[in-house]
Design a protein around this motif. Sequence first.
Motif, PDB file in Angstrom:
ATOM      1  N   VAL C  62     -63.244 -10.634 -53.930  1.00  0.00           N
ATOM      2  CA  VAL C  62     -64.426  -9.989 -53.346  1.00  0.00           C
ATOM      3  C   VAL C  62     -64.948  -8.900 -54.268  1.00  0.00           C
ATOM      4  CG1 VAL C  62     -65.251  -8.599 -51.422  1.00  0.00           C
ATOM      5  CG2 VAL C  62     -63.724 -10.503 -50.988  1.00  0.00           C
ATOM      6  N   THR C  66     -68.704  -8.691 -55.788  1.00  0.00           N
ATOM      7  CA  THR C  66     -69.583  -7.545 -55.529  1.00  0.00           C
ATOM      8  C   THR C  66     -69.808  -6.749 -56.805  1.00  0.00           C
ATOM      9  OG1 THR C  66     -67.653  -6.283 -54.794  1.00  0.00           O
ATOM     10  CG2 THR C  66     -69.001  -7.290 -53.084  1.00  0.00           C
ATOM     11  N   ILE C  69     -72.525  -8.510 -58.672  1.00  0.00           N
ATOM     12  CA  ILE C  69     -73.832  -8.240 -58.056  1.00  0.00           C
ATOM     13  C   ILE C  69     -74.303  -6.844 -58.421  1.00  0.00           C
ATOM     14  CG2 ILE C  69     -75.064  -7.970 -55.867  1.00  0.00           C
ATOM     15  CD1 ILE C  69     -73.116  -9.970 -54.648  1.00  0.00           C
ATOM     16  N   THR C 109     -83.171 -15.671 -52.566  1.00  0.00           N
ATOM     17  CA  THR C 109     -82.659 -15.994 -51.234  1.00  0.00           C
ATOM     18  C   THR C 109     -81.530 -17.016 -51.365  1.00  0.00           C
ATOM     19  OG1 THR C 109     -84.871 -15.683 -50.346  1.00  0.00           O
ATOM     20  CG2 THR C 109     -83.263 -16.770 -48.929  1.00  0.00           C
ATOM     21  N   PRO C 112     -78.041 -15.599 -53.023  1.00  0.00           N
ATOM     22  CA  PRO C 112     -77.181 -14.886 -52.076  1.00  0.00           C
ATOM     23  C   PRO C 112     -76.569 -15.803 -51.017  1.00  0.00           C
ATOM     24  CG  PRO C 112     -79.151 -13.614 -52.462  1.00  0.00           C
ATOM     25  CD  PRO C 112     -79.343 -14.917 -53.160  1.00  0.00           C
ATOM     26  N   ILE C 113     -77.323 -16.815 -50.570  1.00  0.00           N
ATOM     27  CA  ILE C 113     -76.750 -17.718 -49.570  1.00  0.00           C
ATOM     28  C   ILE C 113     -75.517 -18.411 -50.156  1.00  0.00           C
ATOM     29  CG2 ILE C 113     -77.114 -19.858 -48.281  1.00  0.00           C
ATOM     30  CD1 ILE C 113     -79.966 -19.027 -47.813  1.00  0.00           C
ATOM     31  N   VAL C 116     -72.644 -16.086 -50.281  1.00  0.00           N
ATOM     32  CA  VAL C 116     -72.061 -15.876 -48.954  1.00  0.00           C
ATOM     33  C   VAL C 116     -71.172 -17.049 -48.570  1.00  0.00           C
ATOM     34  CG1 VAL C 116     -72.650 -15.881 -46.506  1.00  0.00           C
ATOM     35  CG2 VAL C 116     -73.742 -14.263 -48.020  1.00  0.00           C
ATOM     36  N   LEU C 119     -67.884 -16.705 -50.480  1.00  0.00           N
ATOM     37  CA  LEU C 119     -67.090 -15.585 -49.961  1.00  0.00           C
ATOM     38  C   LEU C 119     -66.507 -15.925 -48.591  1.00  0.00           C
ATOM     39  CD1 LEU C 119     -69.116 -12.354 -50.796  1.00  0.00           C
ATOM     40  CD2 LEU C 119     -66.850 -12.984 -51.607  1.00  0.00           C
ATOM     41  N   PHE C 120     -67.335 -16.570 -47.764  1.00  0.00           N
ATOM     42  CA  PHE C 120     -66.865 -16.886 -46.420  1.00  0.00           C
ATOM     43  C   PHE C 120     -65.681 -17.847 -46.467  1.00  0.00           C
ATOM     44  CE2 PHE C 120     -66.496 -17.766 -42.110  1.00  0.00           C
ATOM     45  CZ  PHE C 120     -66.501 -19.131 -41.911  1.00  0.00           C
ATOM     46  N   THR C 123     -62.610 -16.161 -47.553  1.00  0.00           N
ATOM     47  CA  THR C 123     -62.122 -15.253 -46.515  1.00  0.00           C
ATOM     48  C   THR C 123     -61.481 -16.024 -45.369  1.00  0.00           C
ATOM     49  OG1 THR C 123     -63.856 -13.680 -47.049  1.00  0.00           O
ATOM     50  CG2 THR C 123     -62.831 -13.475 -44.890  1.00  0.00           C
ATOM     51  N   ALA C 124     -62.156 -17.055 -44.897  1.00  0.00           N
ATOM     52  CA  ALA C 124     -61.650 -17.784 -43.732  1.00  0.00           C
ATOM     53  C   ALA C 124     -60.271 -18.354 -44.020  1.00  0.00           C
ATOM     54  CB  ALA C 124     -62.627 -18.893 -43.347  1.00  0.00           C
TER      55      ALA C 124
END
Lengths: 198, 557, 354
Positions: C62, C66, C69, C109, C112-113, C116, C119-120, C123-124
């Motif tokens: 993460v 970040t 970014i 747009t 970033p999607i 995400v 990252l998701f 994380t999950a």
Amino acid sequence: MSAVTSPVLDSSLEWKLPYRGKVGMACLIIAESAIFSIFVVAYLFYLGKSVTGPTPREVLETPIFFTICLLSSSLTIHLASKELENGHRKTFLVLWAITIALGALFLFGTAMEWHRLIFESGLTISTNLFGTTYYSLVGLHATHVTVGLVMLTLVLLFGLADRVGMEQSARIATLSMYWHFVDAVWVVVFTVVYIVGR
Amino acid sequence: MSSDAMAIPSATNAARPWVEVLHEWVTTVDHKRLGILYIVYALLFLVVGGVEATIIRIQLIRPHNDFVSPQVFNRMFTMHGTTMIFFVAMPVLFGFANYLVPLMIGARDMAFPRLNAFSFWLTALGGVLLYFSFLGGNGLYGAGNAPDVGWWAYAPLAAKAFSPGPSSEYWTISLLVSGFGSIGTAINLIATILCLRCPGMTLNRMPLLAWLNLVMSGMVLITITPLSAAQIMLLIDRYLGGHFFDTQAGGSAAIWMHFFWIFGHPEVYVLIIPCFAFMSEIIPVFSRKPIFGYPVMVGATVCIAFVSLSVWAHHMFTIGMNSYANSFFVITTMCVGIPTGIKIFNWLGTMWGGRISFKTPMLFSVAFLFQFLIAGLTGIMLSSAPFDWQLSLSYFVVAHFHYVIVGGILFALFAAFYYWYPKMTGRMLNETLGKLHFWLFLLGFHLTFDVMHIPGILGMPRRIYTYEPRPGWETLNWIVTIGAFIQGIAILVFVANLIYSYFKGPEAGNDPWDAWTLEWSVSSPPPNYNFASIPVVASRRPLWDLKHPEDPDSRYE
Amino acid sequence: MGRFDQIRKLPSKAPGIAVLLAGALLAASLCFGAPGDPSPLPSIFDPRSTPTKSIEHLSYFVLSVTGLIFAVVFTLLAYAVVKFRKRPGDDGREPAQVYGSTQIELAWTVIPILIVVVLFLATARVVHSIQDAPKPENAVEVVAVGHQFWWEFRYPQSGVVTANELHIPASEPAHPTPTFLTLLSADTDHSFWVPQLAGKTDLIPNRVNHTWMDPYETGIFLGQCAQYCGKQHAKMLLRVYVDSPEGFATWVHAQQQPAMLDANVAAGRRVFETTACINCHAIAGTVADGRFGPDLTHLMSRQTIASGAAENIRANLRLWIQQPDAIKPGSLMPAMQLSDADLDALVDYLQTLR
């Protein structure tokens, strides 16, 4: 400079924006709906979780008659509003008074039900989770009915003093929105408490 | 008799008895005056909240310090949080909205001027009631003193069993009262924006400040109300023997958390969206370009409003929800970062290719962009639930949200102050003092809040009145405290500037920044009635059209 | 209030320059805690068990994303601020009025999607691996009950009841013996946080939570309550003693014994049994079986008292009983109002409870 004009002004420009009373009342209704939603969520969440005390099935009696009263009052207020728009002041006043009577009847019914629950069934707000959530939700609604009745009565008094005419019909319509909202909330509360909850 | 909203002291004005002036202010229903009342009220509480923060920082400057007792410390962090959110941030943002929205949409006042006044005085009463708790009575073991349950007042800590005495009531009732004030203002803003725009100003041509305050107000209607509902439930528990949060009777402590954060998370978007509005007005003017991607900015904000309603339990990753629930809130929280990031890119796009002048409003705006970016990124870190299992409830989170609130919201507010003070008072704020304020505050802010992330990583939880002398904790806390003092000095410079410039600042004229929205078309300060005749507009930048008749926006929209 | 003269401080801080050096070394050591060290610093980047190691790996991922970014956006911002600033020799014309660009909006747009989504998923995966980890048969079970302002630990498999200092066995990778904790609360919300061993999990009344840890090597690991629980939240400290499997077995055996019975301290024991002490405290093998306060059967097997607020030495014990507010103002231990003679006898007795 204090006036800003466009070089391309369409003089036949029609500029009609909504009536601020309706918008304001709609916003209030949205906010109140959010408050009621939280109480409904709490009610549903706590169904069956009471550790002691009477359950809904044991003590609740479905208030069909008083519900019909309240829901009919939506019809009468709608008709009253329409009559006023057409300038029929007397008819408006009669229908308005009936609305108040029906609303008061509903409140009376709630009072009777609470009396029975407290003194015969032993259910108070502090008895158990059911008591807490029931009285809070129904009480919150009853408070809103009461406030509504106060407003409606004020209008009735002004009407009897011959101060309410066609020019006030937009404001009357706005107040009716509130009354319809109170009725709609009752539909939800009734379903949750007397149908789903049992 | 002057009909100005605020008379600039000058030799030509006959001196009016102070009683008359006071009476006018207390009974006003004029949106400009109410706006100023809100702002001044918020500034007073900013100082009070700052004092509370300073007390906290002094206590934490070294381990096992005894500057204040644990009881006092716990009251300090409770009051600091509650004050800053409800009696500084909300009022100041409503104040700016009140002042600016009617002017920017070409209206004479808000839709419901009396409701406007009523809402202000409700909010004001709330603040007074909260602070009365310090005086109201100590009771047994200080149980009647100021609330000390944290600004979230988690159950069952806030229940009668663990918080006897009325201290929690001061928290509950003052917020209920001011909450109704907020709802009133939100209703007013929505009705104003939807019903009072001047001819030609379609929703597509409305300044972004109006749009964003519309979205924010819509959010307030369904954000503050869950808190009000939960507080009514808490009162029922505490006074009528209810069991909403009574775990002994089968009640749930977690449901308070759900209700609170269903309010609490959208609330922070309620606070930041008006600041986005300030940035969307200020950055274009100082870059000399229109906002990049107006429709996208509107769409992104509406998106944020909706998605933010679905993320609340990322404040509750540690309470033991199952892995599916946790994962749901991970994805929604990450998603809300997308439209937020888009906004940052659009502001960058506005600056790109521009001719940027770094007057004080723009200095604060650039700092906002830098800091809000960082705050958003630490937010992404926190959205990753396992990472959050380490970072939450620690000083990392405290650093993160102060980065948003101070580094984002407060910086944007400072920009707004320097930008619109000339309009409100007719005088420019002093540039030198402004730059001094900026650099001092920037230094203090970064010293405090950059460093503050580290103790969290090293295991320091929040809301502790003292700590063990673990390696590193003391030095880091010491630096954080020094930064707080520097910020305090910067605020004093700011307040001095506000007061000094009111009397001695150069006259601003109608349009000191060469801007493009309607408020700059009237005098500074505007007359009571705002506009001699209601304007008619044909584009998003009516003053640009007037200043550049050869190349008006209306040709391109 | 707050007089700590009589309390022996934990290792005193080094003076001036040494602190700065330590700070620098600290930054370096955040990721590289040497195995086997006693760990005075509960850093989240010094993981000593599987859950915290997974969290650490995820957090590096993460942080990289970040960080990237940040680097990109910051560079663009800095560039814009420098390149597009108004120069003194400017002709005062307005720059090109650009309203937007659909392609650019799409680009920033879509990217970033995608970020995400990545990252998701990362994380999950970790959420599931930690939260849904199956409990092996030979796991050590502990029930932790949070109180204002102390920790109760029960070992259902062995019947041990203790407080504040948690003993668990190290878990060898060959045959793992993780410790699974059930988390309960007796009053308000608390949170169990020992950064090197597990992410924090709250203790919430009327709710059962779980966490687990499998420390790789022996040592002492520090933590504290992380959810504000009232006046003395700050001093609800945690010490986790990771023993070798043999050391742990020895400890359990010792804890299972009833309290030492020493005739020399009978006077003190009588004071204990005839004062209000027994209402709150339990000592196995005596009439005392109160559960409101910590179990004192093996009080002297602990290094600290008052949930870590003070070292377990005679002077502190005496002070704690006589004037708890001097150590932990606002704690629920009452000042016992004993005469000096009674107090000394009582402390003599307590000091035999090994």
